[in-house]
Each structure stands twice: as structure tokens, then as C-alpha cells.
Write a protein that holds these residues in place. Sequence first.
Motif, mmCIF file in Angstrom:
data_model
loop_
_atom_site.group_PDB
_atom_site.id
_atom_site.type_symbol
_atom_site.label_atom_id
_atom_site.label_comp_id
_atom_site.label_asym_id
_atom_site.label_seq_id
_atom_site.Cartn_x
_atom_site.Cartn_y
_atom_site.Cartn_z
ATOM 1 N N GLN A 71 16.531 69.400 -15.743
ATOM 2 C CA GLN A 71 17.771 69.387 -16.517
ATOM 3 C C GLN A 71 18.991 69.367 -15.621
ATOM 4 O OE1 GLN A 71 17.816 70.794 -20.135
ATOM 5 N NE2 GLN A 71 20.005 70.832 -20.412
ATOM 6 N N THR A 72 19.028 70.247 -14.633
ATOM 7 C CA THR A 72 20.189 70.333 -13.762
ATOM 8 C C THR A 72 20.350 69.062 -12.949
ATOM 9 O OG1 THR A 72 19.860 72.722 -13.611
ATOM 10 C CG2 THR A 72 21.308 71.714 -11.994
ATOM 11 N N CYS A 73 19.275 68.537 -12.428
ATOM 12 C CA CYS A 73 19.326 67.332 -11.594
ATOM 13 C C CYS A 73 19.844 66.142 -12.397
ATOM 14 C CB CYS A 73 17.952 67.030 -11.015
ATOM 15 S SG CYS A 73 17.934 65.652 -9.846
ATOM 16 N N GLN A 74 19.318 65.958 -13.594
ATOM 17 C CA GLN A 74 19.737 64.822 -14.405
ATOM 18 C C GLN A 74 21.175 64.972 -14.873
ATOM 19 O OE1 GLN A 74 18.146 62.073 -14.953
ATOM 20 N NE2 GLN A 74 16.195 62.602 -14.023
ATOM 21 N N ARG A 75 21.620 66.211 -15.083
ATOM 22 C CA ARG A 75 22.980 66.434 -15.585
ATOM 23 C C ARG A 75 24.018 66.211 -14.501
ATOM 24 N NH1 ARG A 75 26.117 71.052 -15.647
ATOM 25 N NH2 ARG A 75 24.355 72.301 -14.955
ATOM 26 N N LEU A 76 23.740 66.684 -13.289
ATOM 27 C CA LEU A 76 24.736 66.629 -12.235
ATOM 28 C C LEU A 76 24.639 65.377 -11.370
ATOM 29 C CD1 LEU A 76 24.741 70.334 -10.980
ATOM 30 C CD2 LEU A 76 26.237 69.256 -12.657
ATOM 31 N N CYS A 77 23.480 64.751 -11.321
ATOM 32 C CA CYS A 77 23.267 63.633 -10.397
ATOM 33 C C CYS A 77 23.077 62.338 -11.179
ATOM 34 C CB CYS A 77 22.060 63.903 -9.496
ATOM 35 S SG CYS A 77 22.208 65.433 -8.555
ATOM 36 N N LYS A 78 24.181 61.679 -11.480
ATOM 37 C CA LYS A 78 24.140 60.447 -12.257
ATOM 38 C C LYS A 78 24.423 59.209 -11.411
ATOM 39 C CE LYS A 78 25.720 62.982 -16.332
ATOM 40 N NZ LYS A 78 26.792 63.139 -17.349
ATOM 41 N N ASP A 79 24.661 59.398 -10.119
ATOM 42 C CA ASP A 79 24.958 58.262 -9.247
ATOM 43 C C ASP A 79 23.713 57.395 -9.065
ATOM 44 O OD1 ASP A 79 27.457 59.382 -8.928
ATOM 45 O OD2 ASP A 79 26.894 60.465 -7.117
ATOM 46 N N GLU A 80 23.959 56.110 -8.863
ATOM 47 C CA GLU A 80 22.851 55.200 -8.566
ATOM 48 C C GLU A 80 22.378 55.433 -7.134
ATOM 49 O OE1 GLU A 80 21.891 50.402 -8.265
ATOM 50 O OE2 GLU A 80 23.847 51.115 -8.964
ATOM 51 N N ILE A 81 21.067 55.546 -6.960
ATOM 52 C CA ILE A 81 20.489 55.769 -5.631
ATOM 53 C C ILE A 81 19.624 54.563 -5.263
ATOM 54 C CG2 ILE A 81 19.013 57.227 -4.214
ATOM 55 C CD1 ILE A 81 19.806 59.586 -5.868
#
Length: 789
Positions: A655-665
Motif C-alpha cells: 500500500q505505501t509503495c504504490q501510494r508514494l511511488c508513482k514515478d515511471e521506472i
Amino acid sequence: MMNPATLLRRATLCCMVFEILWHSGQGLNVCMSGSATSCEECILIHPSCAWCAQEGFGRVRCDLTQSLQIRGCKAQFIEFPSSQTSILKSNPLSTKGSAPSQNEVTQIMPQKISVSLRPGDQTSFQVQVRQVEDYPVDLYYLMDLSLSMKDDLVTIHNLGTKLTEEMSRLTSNFRLGFGTFVDKNISPFSYTEPKYQNNPCNGYKLFPNCVPSFGFRHVLSLTDKVDRFNQEVQKQMVSRNRDAPEGGFDAIVQAAVCKEEIGWRKEAFHLLVFATDDVPHLALDGKLGGLVNPNDGECHLDKNNENSASTQMDYPSLGLLGEKLAENNIYLIFAVTRRYYVIYKNYTALIPGTTVEILDMDSKNIIQLIVNAYNNIRSKVELTVSDQPEDISLSFTATCQDGQPLPGLRKCSDLKIGDTVSFDVNVEARSCPKGAASQSFTIKPVGFKDRLEVTVDYSCDCGCTRAAQTNSSVCSSTGTFTCGKCYCEPGYLGSHCECQEGESGNNPLGACREAEGKRMCSGRGECSCNQCLCYESEFGKVYGSFCECDDFSCARHKGVLCAGHGECHCGECKCHAGYIGDNCNCSTETTSCLADDGQLCSGRGHCVCGHCHCSEPGAFGDTCEKCPTCPDACGTKRECIECRLFNSGPLADNQTCQRLCKDEIITVEALDTDDSAGVLCLYKSENDCVMKFMYSEHANGKSILTALKEPECGGGPDALMVLLAVVGSILMVGIILLAAWKLAITVHDRRAFAQFQNARCRARYEVKGTRLCGGDSPDWMKVGHGHEK
């Protein structure tokens, strides 16, 4: 010389005059500029305005309280209603959820408030919320039984036992229920041909047998009998529908509104787990099957515990779904596969009280998923308002665990069970509602049964109005005397209704001009009997003693008067609560300035009028979240690289990763470090490897992280070999030094011995004129001369 009493009176008078000037905006008296003709009109102009009901006071009766007193109005004749708050019920907050009677558990304080509001004025009150420990939990597991979920069904055969064990660590009062869904059993959503009626999997080689499709089936009511849950789950069989989307939202509404059938307890925390591996059908999709009736949001379970209206009405809308979940205090947990995470994540923004977690393809992580979601839900408190009157404006200021007030927020996160948070609520009445004398609304935390009921009374009338005298002699028996003033019957004018319309009066010019040199009645009315009769205008109301005011000449924003967030009073916008500015276009709300990490403007700027003004050099974006040149940029993006690529680091939970990390990698084999638009970041991983990535912002505002597929790891040396090499080197150096020392000593000793031998030889064998030492030895000392026989 003045006596002290006189000095005191003059000082007091000076202070009052100064306060009047300050309060009225450097000489602009908003009360007098409104030119109100009645007490009710006066109190509507501004909360600081008062009305003098004293007979014979003068022409201008609407003014500041201090100004009226200075001008001679006695205190008992001053009408000045004010806003106030009265607490009617305030039981203290509970600490434990396991009370003898669950009705005694209190998680919000106060519970009832009465508010008296003057239009344009504000009053405030504080709400405290605490999530108590050991609160009862009802969990209803709603599972997709379409064919693609057959592996998941096997996985959860013993879900009840394992889930109860985990939840027992969080609450001592846990109940579990079970329901299933597929889709509407009509074309084109399901297979309806005769050969598929009893077995939709007929002819499907991979899975030839399954049960007919159904909309929603309630299998097991909430119970603490874990074995029953396991037994019912093991009895279930999958079905097969035709199209990819499922009828899950239909099922959610039924699970929420069929309270008695499901067994939701009023005094429990309600969790609805929605497990699926596909997207849902939404409102209007039903028209494809000829269903034109909208979903009514009512319970339609038949004797077989199935939704009898599934094939009679459309799918529910997101609005209806959110409304029914809120009405029944239900937290919805979307447990969906990674492929559809983003879609359901967007739903959570539209449906309060919902969260989303990533479900493994075979549901093997469902236990931890539910526990994580439960902990996440209970780590935050969010207030919602229902039945808010149209004339009421509300603004919130949250004070969470750090003790810092957060204006514009009605939510606190990162809480522990038992923490207490508070919210300051400002209430303003924009106007006086027609008809209803009082109204009410409710404030409650999402998912709580506890609520605060607020009753609102409007102070729109003056007390002097109730003492009105009709056909008063003061008004020449042709008018009503109220609040110190005559209100004449049609056809009569004058301060005492002594004139009839058309009469000129004694001094028409002086009485109808605001000042010498100005137009009579401001050019927007005519003078009759020493009074201005204002013309009507198609744009609004023209009013005032000299027709100098109107309610349509205020500043506009995008063509809208006072931006639609204020009232126009005599050329000046009076903004509603939550808005400021000359044209009321500046919002004081800060919600839009909150970054994903919960900081205002990402800690790099200030929130002005609902928009972030970035102050950190190089920062940009709606919430100043983009800043490649900021000192913490690499550190922030590192956490996203770790959780997205390697499922590690502090943001590793889904949940935290998907919420805070929306940049394209983007992952590459080698980095292009010559890119001037990017910033090279590197860090050392746990296994001493070096991870490199480039952080760049494109012109279209999109953030790009270009990272190596794998960290750069050199062939790490063997620790023992390194140790042996170091020890060996030390020994070798020691031996070499020792050998050199030994060699030097040996050379030195030999030289000394040679000198000693030479000296002894000279002393013992001196021959005439011949030295036998130093190389000259006698023949008999030499070997090989033949003297031996």
C-alpha cells in the motif's frame, strides 16, 4: 486641571474611537455603508453590525456597537445577536472496547451540540476521537467465484482458522461471515443457452464442470464458529461467466444493506473484504442486457439467500456504493490482483472508507493482507459530514499526534490504537434559510457507529421586532413602529409617516444628497418627501438612504460575483467561511496542497489559495513534489527504487509503495550518465553492492527513474584469504628485516674477527725484516710443499 475621572472618560472614549476605526477597516464602516433600513437587514450586512432600537435616535441606526454607544444609544436598545455553541451531551471517551455493554463504548466526544448562528458569523467547537482497544470486529469475506478464482478457492479452505488466530491478537471479540458472487445470469454477461443452464463449463476442456452463474449468494452469517466457516468454504464450487468484468459491486451493496441477514452488529467494527481478480461492472452496464431500472440500494435476498433483483435492475454506481457503505459503517477492503491495483486504487479516492491491497494469484497472502488492511484502517481517523444544510459552511483543522494544527484537514494518519486526536470545526451560516427555523447535520468518523449530532438555530430576527406596534401614533397612525423606526403603509413617507408620496417636503435637496456636490439619490432614485425612492434594476437590488448601494457591483472572478463564495454588500464581497480575498476566490483549504507523503507542499513551499507556491530552489509540481536538485531527492527516490524493484526498504509494504511511488521506472543494463537533464544517484545496498539510477523530469511534467537492472557487485574477496595474506605479508616483512639484520651483524662480526686475528698474528710471529702475517705465512704453514714424509 482635569480630575482623574474626566481623564479616564476621555481615555476610554479615545480607545473606543480607535477600535471603531480599526475594526471598520481604516475608516470604512461596513455597517453604515450598507444603509440598512431594518434591524434584520443590518445584522445581515456583517457580524460586527448592530442596530439601535431607541426612539428618535437618528437616521442611521445600523453601526458598530461602540459607535452606537458613542452616538448616544443606550445599551438596552442595542440589538446585537451573536453566534454561540452549547454542548448538550458529552460522555467521556472510552479506553477499552470490551465494556459490559457495547453501547457504553464512546469513541467521539461530544455527542450532541446545539449551535446558534448569526448569518455571516462563525462559531467553533472541538471534536475528539479515539479508537479504543479491543473493539469487536465483524468481517465478511465476499469472494469472486468466477472460473479464474478456482485456485484461490482451494487456498482459503482453512482461512477461518488462520484468520481467527491472527485477529485474536487484535481483538478478543471476532466474528466471520462468507458470501460469494459471479455476475448477472443474463446475456451478454453469462452463458444462457440451454446447454449451459446447469453447467456453464460444458465443453470447456480445462475445467468441464461448474455451477450456474448467480449475482450474489449469502453463504454464512457472521459467527464465531470457525469450523462452520471452513465447512461452508469447502463446499463452494466456481462458476463461469461470459465477459471479463464481474458483478461484484452488486454483491457489495447487498452485503452492506442486508444487515439482519448478514448479522452486522451495531456495536462492532465492520470489515468487508472483497476478493477478485478482475474489474467490476458499473452503473449503465446493465443496459447491455436490457436493464434500465437503476439500482435501488435495497436488500433483495430471497429464501435461498440470493439476490432476487440481480436480473431486474442495473449495477450500482460508485456514489450509491459509497452511500450504503457509509450508512452502515462498513470499511471496504479491495483485495485484488496486481494487474488491477491501479483501477481499484482510483475507486478508493471516490468511495470514503475503502482501501486496496494486492492479492496473490492464488490468494495465499490473504491472511496477512487482511491484517495489514485492518491495521492500516485503524491507523487513521477521517471525519465525514452528512445532511449538511446548504446555508452552512464548515471548515476543519486537525490536530494529530504531533500536536501541530493542520488547517483544512479532517483526517489524521499514522495513529496507534488508543491515540486521541482532535478537530476544530468552524461553522458559518451564509444566509437565513427560508421556512425552517432550525436544521441539523451529523459529523462522524468513517466506519464508526459513534457520531456527533449538531442542531443549528439561526439568529435572523431581532428581539425588538417581536414588540412591533401596528398603526402606532408615533407613526401618525399610518405605519408600524418597530425597532425604534416607523415602517409606513403604502403611499406614506417620512420618519413618522407624516407625508404622502408626491409631496415635496421642506428640504428635498439636502435630505436626498449624500454630500454637497453629489447627485440627488446618487442618480439611482428620486426624492420624495425628503426620502430617496430607489429605482429597480435588472441586475439586482439598489438600496441605501441615498441609493448609494447595490448587491451586484462587487468584484467578480471568472464572471461570477464574489466567485460564488461570498455575498455582495454595497460594493464589497463578504466571503463565506473558508474563502478570503477581494473577490472571495482564495480558498483557505489546504487539502489540495497535501503531497502523497502527507506534508504540505512536500515541505518545499507554502499553500496559498489552495495552491502550492514552491520556495525550495528547483522544486515544482502541484505539491512541489518534483525537485531533482533538492538535497533529499536521491534519498526519497531511493526508497521507491528499493520497494518497486527489489521489494525492500522502508516502503516495502504494497500500500505505501504504490501510494508514494508513482514515478515511471525504466530498467537498463547501463546508465547514460551524460544526460544533463538528470541527476545521478547511487547508494550502497545491504550486500555492499552499489545501486545506480538517474532521476529526471521531462518537459511534460513526468518523472522518470532510470535504474540498473541489478546493483553493481564486484567479486568480493574471501575474508580468510585476506587475513592470511595480511598475516603472511607481515611475517614475510619480518623475516626479511630479520635476515637483513642478521646479515649486517654477520658482516660486522667477520670484519671484527679478521682484525683481531691479524693483530694477534703480528704480535706472535715477527721475523727480521719479514712479516709473516697479513698474507705472508712460513712455508711449513702451507700445505703441499712436500715436507711431510
